[in-house]
Write an enzyme that holds these catalytic residues in place. Structure first.
Site, PDB file in Angstrom:
ATOM      1  N   GLY A 225      -4.015  -7.028   5.166  1.00 13.63           N
ATOM      2  CA  GLY A 225      -5.128  -6.256   5.703  1.00 13.63           C
ATOM      3  C   GLY A 225      -5.940  -6.964   6.763  1.00 13.63           C
TER       4      GLY A 225
ATOM      5  N   GLY B  58      -9.357  -5.022   1.981  1.00 15.13           N
ATOM      6  CA  GLY B  58      -8.330  -5.066   3.020  1.00 15.13           C
ATOM      7  C   GLY B  58      -8.505  -3.949   4.025  1.00 15.13           C
ATOM      8  CG  ASP B  59      -4.970  -2.587   5.892  1.00 15.24           C
ATOM      9  OD1 ASP B  59      -4.780  -3.348   4.908  1.00 15.24           O
ATOM     10  OD2 ASP B  59      -4.180  -1.683   6.210  1.00 15.24           O
TER      11      ASP B  59
ATOM     12  CB  THR C 127      -0.861   0.020   1.285  1.00 24.56           C
ATOM     13  OG1 THR C 127      -1.528  -1.237   1.394  1.00 24.56           O
ATOM     14  CG2 THR C 127      -1.883   1.137   1.268  1.00 24.56           C
TER      15      THR C 127
ATOM     16  NE  ARG D 141      -7.965  -8.898   1.159  1.00 21.68           N
ATOM     17  CZ  ARG D 141      -6.982  -8.029   1.340  1.00 21.68           C
ATOM     18  NH1 ARG D 141      -6.784  -7.046   0.489  1.00 21.68           N
ATOM     19  NH2 ARG D 141      -6.206  -8.110   2.384  1.00 21.68           N
TER      20      ARG D 141
HETATM   21  N1  GLY Z   1      -2.866  -3.686   3.120  1.00 28.04           N
HETATM   22  C1  GLY Z   1      -3.656  -3.752   1.985  1.00 28.04           C
HETATM   23  C2  GLY Z   1      -4.499  -4.946   1.870  1.00 28.04           C
HETATM   24  O1  GLY Z   1      -4.412  -5.880   2.636  1.00 28.04           O
HETATM   25  O2  GLY Z   1      -5.301  -4.979   0.967  1.00 28.04           O
END
Ligand code: GLY
Length: 232
Positions: free
Chosen positions: A169, A145-146, A115, A143
């Site tokens: 994430g 993520g964080d 990221t 999906r």
């Molecule tokens: N850190 C980004 C993700 O897991 O999508």
């Protein structure tokens, strides 16, 4: 963030990003304004040239500021944001050559860091952060993520500081890590120690439940512009 999104050499963000298991580049991005605690994010979007611009725009709103998939793309279209195919020859080749018979439970962040995270403070003391990613390579379609989740992938409060995370994430979200770092700073813990304490406690918690964490890194800045960073 926009410059990284436009640069195909960054293979896990924006143009030329990592495709999902169906061969589509799906993107997440978010922005947080630490003065007003304004927050905007888009998740699992396709073909938006600069997801961070849409996230920034959405951060002006107090409702409907976190949009997913078709709804996010509809918003971007209606508001004149640019679209383009986010696949490059290299990302197509990477997808075609990858083994698709993989164990989804073992997905890892690209090179440990997937990221782009930018945190900062202007001379007046306003703080902000922005993040953007194509997420895990060969992830399930849809999906998330964080990165676009407030408190997990990013958090900014100009009265305290800001933090952002990169890595797997799902494992970052289990500790709401960006908010945890800012919360530790609020308790008077120095920015570097806040990063280390948040990650150490999170890893210890994982150990206690026998869960092996994927890679995680955090960066942070306090309201005086002092910086911290930590990785597992
Ligand atoms: N850190 C980004 C993700 O897991 O999508």
């Amino acid at each position: 963030v926009r410059a990284v999104e436009d640069d195909p050499e960054y293979v896990s963000v924006g143009y030329g990003g990592l495709p999902n298991i169906e061969g589509q580049v799906e993107l997440d991005a978010a922005y947080m304004d630490g003065d007003a605690l304004g927050f905007g994010g888009i998740m699992a979007v396709r073909n938006i040239k600069n997801p961070i611009e849409v996230a920034y725009d959405l951060s002006r709103y107090g409702r409907n500021c976190l949009l997913a998939e078709d709804g996010a793309m509809m918003y971007a279209q209606k508001n004149g944001f640019e679209f383009r195919s986010m696949m490059t020859e290299k990302s197509r080749k990477r997808y075609e050559e990858a083994d698709k018979n993989l164990d989804m439970e073992r997905l890892e962040a690209y090179g440990g860091h997937d990221t782009v995270c930018v945190i900062g403070k202007d001379p007046k003391g306003s703080m902000a952060c922005g993040v953007s990613t194509s997420g895990l390579f060969l992830k399930h379609p849809g999906r998330v993520g964080d990165s676009p989740i407030i408190g997990s992938g990013l958090y900014a409060d100009s009265e305290i500081g800001c933090a952002a995370a990169t890595g797997v994430g799902e494992d970052i979200m289990k500790g709401c890590l960006s908010h945890t770092v800012v919360s530790l700073m609020q308790q008077g813990i120095f920015v570097q120690e806040a990063c280390e304490a948040a990650l150490k406690r999170h890893m210890e918690r994982f150990d206690r439940c026998g869960h092996a964490s994927g890679s995680i890194s955090v960066i942070a800045m306090d309201s005086q512009g002092r910086i911290g960073a930590c990785t597992n």
